[in-house]
Write an enzyme that holds these catalytic residues in place. Structure first.
Site, mmCIF file in Angstrom:
data_model
loop_
_atom_site.group_PDB
_atom_site.id
_atom_site.type_symbol
_atom_site.label_atom_id
_atom_site.label_comp_id
_atom_site.label_asym_id
_atom_site.label_seq_id
_atom_site.Cartn_x
_atom_site.Cartn_y
_atom_site.Cartn_z
ATOM 1 N N SER A 111 -10.697 -50.512 -14.273
ATOM 2 C CA SER A 111 -10.522 -49.133 -13.611
ATOM 3 C C SER A 111 -10.970 -48.033 -14.394
ATOM 4 C CB SER A 111 -9.011 -49.007 -14.037
ATOM 5 O OG SER A 111 -8.461 -49.321 -15.230
ATOM 6 N N HIS A 150 -8.472 -46.247 -3.976
ATOM 7 C CA HIS A 150 -9.147 -47.566 -4.173
ATOM 8 C C HIS A 150 -8.704 -48.618 -3.810
ATOM 9 C CE1 HIS A 150 -12.997 -49.135 -5.769
ATOM 10 N NE2 HIS A 150 -13.176 -47.939 -6.393
ATOM 11 N N HIS A 170 -3.244 -55.119 -11.623
ATOM 12 C CA HIS A 170 -2.597 -55.425 -12.972
ATOM 13 C C HIS A 170 -1.366 -55.841 -13.057
ATOM 14 C CE1 HIS A 170 -5.764 -52.113 -13.191
ATOM 15 N NE2 HIS A 170 -6.015 -52.673 -14.443
ATOM 16 N N TYR A 193 1.098 -54.846 -14.659
ATOM 17 C CA TYR A 193 2.027 -53.770 -14.659
ATOM 18 C C TYR A 193 2.298 -53.142 -13.276
ATOM 19 C CZ TYR A 193 -1.776 -50.581 -14.594
ATOM 20 O OH TYR A 193 -3.090 -49.947 -14.327
ATOM 21 N N GLU A 194 1.415 -53.433 -12.474
ATOM 22 C CA GLU A 194 1.915 -52.971 -10.958
ATOM 23 C C GLU A 194 3.087 -53.736 -10.228
ATOM 24 O OE1 GLU A 194 -1.881 -52.608 -8.636
ATOM 25 O OE2 GLU A 194 -2.776 -52.734 -10.431
ATOM 26 N N ALA A 208 -11.030 -50.524 -20.188
ATOM 27 C CA ALA A 208 -10.654 -49.376 -20.984
ATOM 28 C C ALA A 208 -9.622 -49.749 -22.048
ATOM 29 C CB ALA A 208 -10.179 -48.354 -20.325
ATOM 30 N N MET A 219 -4.364 -53.158 -21.133
ATOM 31 C CA MET A 219 -3.240 -53.596 -20.245
ATOM 32 C C MET A 219 -3.823 -54.630 -19.198
ATOM 33 S SD MET A 219 -1.117 -50.102 -19.393
ATOM 34 C CE MET A 219 -0.947 -48.846 -20.722
ATOM 35 N N SER A 220 -4.701 -55.055 -19.336
ATOM 36 C CA SER A 220 -5.626 -56.167 -18.664
ATOM 37 C C SER A 220 -6.250 -57.238 -19.312
ATOM 38 C CB SER A 220 -6.652 -55.314 -17.722
ATOM 39 O OG SER A 220 -7.659 -54.775 -18.238
ATOM 40 N N ASN A 242 -10.072 -44.110 -25.895
ATOM 41 C CA ASN A 242 -8.991 -43.029 -26.706
ATOM 42 C C ASN A 242 -8.451 -43.631 -28.088
ATOM 43 O OD1 ASN A 242 -7.374 -44.548 -24.541
ATOM 44 N ND2 ASN A 242 -6.131 -44.362 -26.006
ATOM 45 N N HIS A 288 -3.631 -40.388 -19.584
ATOM 46 C CA HIS A 288 -4.468 -40.836 -18.698
ATOM 47 C C HIS A 288 -5.511 -40.106 -18.359
ATOM 48 C CE1 HIS A 288 -5.576 -43.937 -15.608
ATOM 49 N NE2 HIS A 288 -5.456 -43.158 -14.589
HETATM 50 N N1 HPA Z 1 -3.199 -48.536 -24.539
HETATM 51 C C1 HPA Z 1 -3.039 -49.371 -23.658
HETATM 52 N N2 HPA Z 1 -4.104 -49.428 -22.790
HETATM 53 C C2 HPA Z 1 -4.965 -48.610 -22.616
HETATM 54 C C3 HPA Z 1 -5.093 -47.565 -23.678
HETATM 55 C C4 HPA Z 1 -4.239 -47.349 -24.652
HETATM 56 O O1 HPA Z 1 -4.292 -46.713 -25.605
HETATM 57 N N3 HPA Z 1 -6.218 -46.760 -23.448
HETATM 58 C C5 HPA Z 1 -7.060 -47.267 -22.113
HETATM 59 N N4 HPA Z 1 -6.186 -48.353 -21.788
#
Ligand code: HPA
Length: 275
Positions: free
Chosen positions: A32, A63, A85, A87-88, A115, A213-214, A237, A250
């Site tokens: 993503s 998207h 995902h 989580y969806e 990410a 989360m993927s 991050n 986010h």
């Molecule tokens: N945690 C979980 N998923 C993520 C993060 C995070 O800090 N950053 C980007 N995807």
């Protein structure tokens, strides 16, 4: 054995095959936010996910997901822009559908990008990280249930899921491009809430360097189906609590993927050139 999942996969594969520019040797799943940075290569064929029967169409705002089929340099590639995902609320059959479809289409290599949050102290936001291994904290495994014998064995080995050969190639490519590429273990959580600082401390103690989360379901499914896998994460991050004064957002994830998407692209192109 009759298996509806296999029928669905072959039906989707038949439809997608007729839309391809070239049969893929390599499939690439862009995380993503990383699709925009990668862009759409010149030539080839763009295929909306909606044209593939049974394919789980992404619902993320703005998207709907698409494939691009064509050659990048000499390499026949199938590019997945936009994924679904867990989580969806999707099932793991849906989450792993694309990876299995790639295997059915004959792709031998899966490159996944994502990410992630940086757990290890010497990682920074914006680092590109070669995934060396993973920890599955989803509480479920995508291979749970009857085995799809046509794809792979009941008890597949995961000791080298992130293929050492491809990791070596990625390091070579990064060196040649003068891109700093760190290495780390990725832990997958369900999300969509970010982790708590206590969870991040626990994951660190378990040996995780990155959290996201993927990726893990797709990698398990691809490895099960005998594909070689390469995973590259963009640490967008610092994970929760790593900087006690920072909150997670986010927006920061999006901002970092925008800033570093082009570098991820350059790395992937350099890897493809070495395959
Ligand atoms: N945690 C979980 N998923 C993520 C993060 C995070 O800090 N950053 C980007 N995807």
């Amino acid at each position: 054995m009759h298996d509806e999942r296999w029928e669905k996969l072959t039906k989707a594969a038949d439809a997608l095959r007729s839309l391809l520019d070239v049969p893929p040797a390599v499939a690439i799943t862009l995380g993503s936010g990383l699709s925009d940075g990668f862009g759409v290569p010149a030539g080839g064929a763009l295929i909306p996910c909606g044209e593939i029967p049974g394919f789980p169409v992404p619902t993320v705002a703005g998207h709907s997901g698409e494939f691009w089929s064509g050659r990048i340099g000499r390499v026949p590639v199938l590019l997945q822009r936009g994924r679904v995902h867990f989580y969806e609320g999707r099932t793991l059959d849906e989450v792993t559908f694309a990876a299995r479809l790639f295997a059915v289409l004959g792709a031998k290599i899966l490159i996944v990008t994502n990410a992630s949050g940086a757990i290890r102290e010497n990682l920074r936001a914006g680092d590109l990280v070669l995934i060396t291994d993973h920890i599955n904290m989803l509480g479920v495994n995508p291979l749970h249930g009857p085995n799809l014998d046509r794809l792979g064995p009941r008890f597949p080995d995961m000791s080298a899921a992130y293929t050492p050969r491809l990791r070596a190639l990625a390091r070579e490519a990064a060196n040649a491009e003068k891109i700093e590429l760190k290495e780390g273990v990725y832990v997958a959580t369900l999300g969509p809430s970010y982790e708590t600082p206590a969870e991040i401390r626990a994951f660190r103690a378990m040996g995780a360097d990155l959290v996201g989360m993927s990726t893990v379901p797709e990698v398990i499914a691809a490895a099960h189906a005998g594909m070689e896998v390469l995973g590259i994460s963009l640490a967008t991050n610092l994970a929760a609590g790593v900087d006690p004064n920072a909150a997670l957002s986010h927006d920061e994830v999006i901002e970092t993927t925008k800033r570093k998407g082009a570098e991820m692209r350059r790395l992937i192109l350099a890897i493809l050139a070495r395959l």
